[in-house]
Each structure stands twice: as structure tokens, then as C-alpha cells.
Design an enzyme around this catalytic site. Structure first.
Site, PDB file in Angstrom:
ATOM      1  N   THR A  27      10.522  22.029   5.686  1.00 18.41           N
ATOM      2  CA  THR A  27       9.099  21.706   5.771  1.00 18.41           C
ATOM      3  C   THR A  27       8.981  20.191   5.881  1.00 18.41           C
ATOM      4  O   THR A  27       9.956  19.474   5.672  1.00 18.41           O
ATOM      5  CB  THR A  27       8.340  22.172   4.504  1.00 18.41           C
ATOM      6  N   ALA A  56      12.023  20.192   0.945  1.00 23.94           N
ATOM      7  CA  ALA A  56      10.695  19.719   0.536  1.00 23.94           C
ATOM      8  C   ALA A  56      10.752  18.200   0.533  1.00 23.94           C
ATOM      9  O   ALA A  56      11.667  17.612  -0.055  1.00 23.94           O
ATOM     10  CB  ALA A  56      10.353  20.258  -0.851  1.00 23.94           C
ATOM     11  N   VAL A  82      15.937  18.219  -1.318  1.00 19.37           N
ATOM     12  CA  VAL A  82      14.862  17.224  -1.210  1.00 19.37           C
ATOM     13  C   VAL A  82      15.064  16.439   0.079  1.00 19.37           C
ATOM     14  O   VAL A  82      16.174  16.009   0.399  1.00 19.37           O
ATOM     15  CB  VAL A  82      14.783  16.293  -2.441  1.00 19.37           C
ATOM     16  N   LYS A  83      13.957  16.284   0.800  1.00 15.94           N
ATOM     17  CA  LYS A  83      14.025  15.567   2.072  1.00 15.94           C
ATOM     18  C   LYS A  83      13.593  14.127   1.831  1.00 15.94           C
ATOM     19  O   LYS A  83      12.531  13.886   1.247  1.00 15.94           O
ATOM     20  CB  LYS A  83      13.039  16.225   3.037  1.00 15.94           C
ATOM     21  N   ILE A  84      14.418  13.210   2.288  1.00 17.60           N
ATOM     22  CA  ILE A  84      14.118  11.792   2.063  1.00 17.60           C
ATOM     23  C   ILE A  84      14.305  11.041   3.378  1.00 17.60           C
ATOM     24  O   ILE A  84      15.363  11.145   4.009  1.00 17.60           O
ATOM     25  CB  ILE A  84      15.064  11.200   0.975  1.00 17.60           C
TER      26      ILE A  84
END
Ligand code: E4P
Length: 214
Positions: A27, A56, A82-84
Site C-alpha cells: 500500500t 504500510a 514498514v515502507k520507508i
């Protein structure tokens, strides 16, 4: 090759999960903005439908803010990645979070050096955005080729998620390069199995079956 769905839409995720080929979901804030749900609830519901990694995205900009945000996201479910975004602050946060065992997907990758740095910082995934490079007359798939080669050279344990996929040919080319994962919008994944000659063939066989003595 693993297939991730690039959406925050639960109906699409449930549909593709039912096909038996869904390995994960990505996402981003733009995709989440299309859904009428609180972000945390949405991510929790997606994680319940898809047992594979669910990305996310963190929206904080400084490492000291990204880190607690990512820790909180990672607590939503055990399959969160976790998307960074890849920049210096993101790299600093990734180094610390990956050291804590949190899966990080470094996103908005547009160069091989960004991917190399992400892998060195311990990211579990890198997401090169192919379509957005093609959109500005650069060769998105060439970036995937370079990252694949670099990761092979140094045996990085970091998976390549081919992202910003626009059409089925992107998936074929990524598979020929041996990319680990494609994250695919529903509108594209829906096209992968279709072929007009298959439809015509089924129609003809069914018609002829009607003439067979039973
Ligand atoms: C990847 O994780 C992103 O969500 C996505 O692929 C971005 O694609 P776009 O260029 O179609 O927005």
C-alpha cells in the site's frame, strides 16, 4: 516470482487471494486515500486477508520520528513490512529498525545506488518504481537489471519488488531478469491470464462438444 497486489482495496485483495496466487500486498498513502477506512484498521484488515508481507508506509520525515512510527506500524500484525522512502533519514531509520528485526521495504527507488544503500542498511525489500521511470523516457527495467546484478554480486539478502507496474509486459520482463517480486495493480493482474485465442478455443471446443455422441 512472487505476486504482490499493489492496492489498499480489500475487495480486490480478497478477490486475488481467492485465485490462490497472492503472496503479499503493498500500500502507499495515495492508495490508502482512496479507501473509506481508518488507516490502522485498513492495514489490520488487509493483514488478516493476506498472510504474506503487507507494506504500510511511514510518513514521518526525520529518522527520530520514522522509527517510532515504524515500530507502531509493525505492531499492527506480524506480517507488516514498514515502507520507508529512500533518503538519508530513511536509511538511518532502516539501519536501526532492521537491527530490531522489523522488515523494511525501502520505497521510491529510482537508482542502483539507492538500492545498494538500502540493502547495506538492512532493508528486506527494495521497490524500484519502473513505470514512473518509463513515464519520463528512462528505462525502468534497466534499473531492475542493474539492481539484480548488484545484489547477486554481493549476495545481499534483500528482495527486489518491481513496483509501479503498468502492463503485463513489465511482469514478463521482470520475470526474465529473475526479479523476486512484482507488485501489481488489480487492473493489470486481471489481464495476465486472459488471451483472445484461449477464449476462442474454449468457445469452439464447447460448440464441437455439443456434436460429440454421448
Ligand atoms: C509500490 O509499492 C507503489 O505502491 C506503487 O507501485 C507505485 O506505483 P504508481 O507509480 O502506479 O503510483
Amino acid at each position: 516470482m512472487k505476486f504482490f497486489l499493489d492496492t489498499a482495496n480489500l475487495k480486490e485483495i480478497r478477490e486475488v487471494a481467492g485465485w490462490g496466487i497472492l503472496d503479499g500486498v503493498t500500500t502507499n498513502p495515495s492508495l490508502a486515500a482512496k479507501e473509506n477506512a481508518k488507516f490502522e484498521d485498513l492495514i489490520r484488515d488487509i493483514c488478516a486477508v493476506c498472510p504474506g508481507p503487507v507494506s504500510a508506509e511511514c510518513v514521518s520525515e526525520k529518522a527520530e520520528d520514522i522509527i517510532p512510527e515504524a515500530r507502531a506500524l509493525a505492531k499492527i500484525a506480524s506480517n507488516i513490512a514498514v515502507k520507508i522512502p529512500v533518503n538519508l533519514e530513511g536509511l538511518k531509520a532502516t539501519k536501526i529498525l532492521s537491527g530490531e528485526g522489523i522488515a523494511v521495504n525501502m520505497t521510491l527507488i529510482f537508482s542502483p545506488t539507492q538500492a545498494l544503500l538500502a540493502a547495506k542498511a538492512g532493508a528486506k525489500f527494495v521497490s524500484p518504481f519502473i513505470g514512473r521511470l518509463d513515464d519520463i523516457s528512462q528505462d525502468g527495467m534497466e534499473l531492475v537489471r542493474e539492481i539484480t546484478q548488484i545484489f547477486e554480486n554481493y549476495r545481499f539478502d534483500c528482495e527486489i519488488i518491481v513496483a509501479s507496474v503498468r502492463h503485463p509486459r513489465h511482469i514478463v520482463d521482470a520475470a526474465l531478469l529473475g526479479a523476486d517480486i512484482c507488485t501489481i495493480p488489480f487492473s493489470v493482474i486481471d489481464k495476465l491470464v486472459r488471451h483472445p485465442l484461449t477464449d476462442a478455443g474454449i468457445e469452439k471446443f464447447l460448440k464441437d462438444w455439443g456434436k460429440v455422441k454421448k
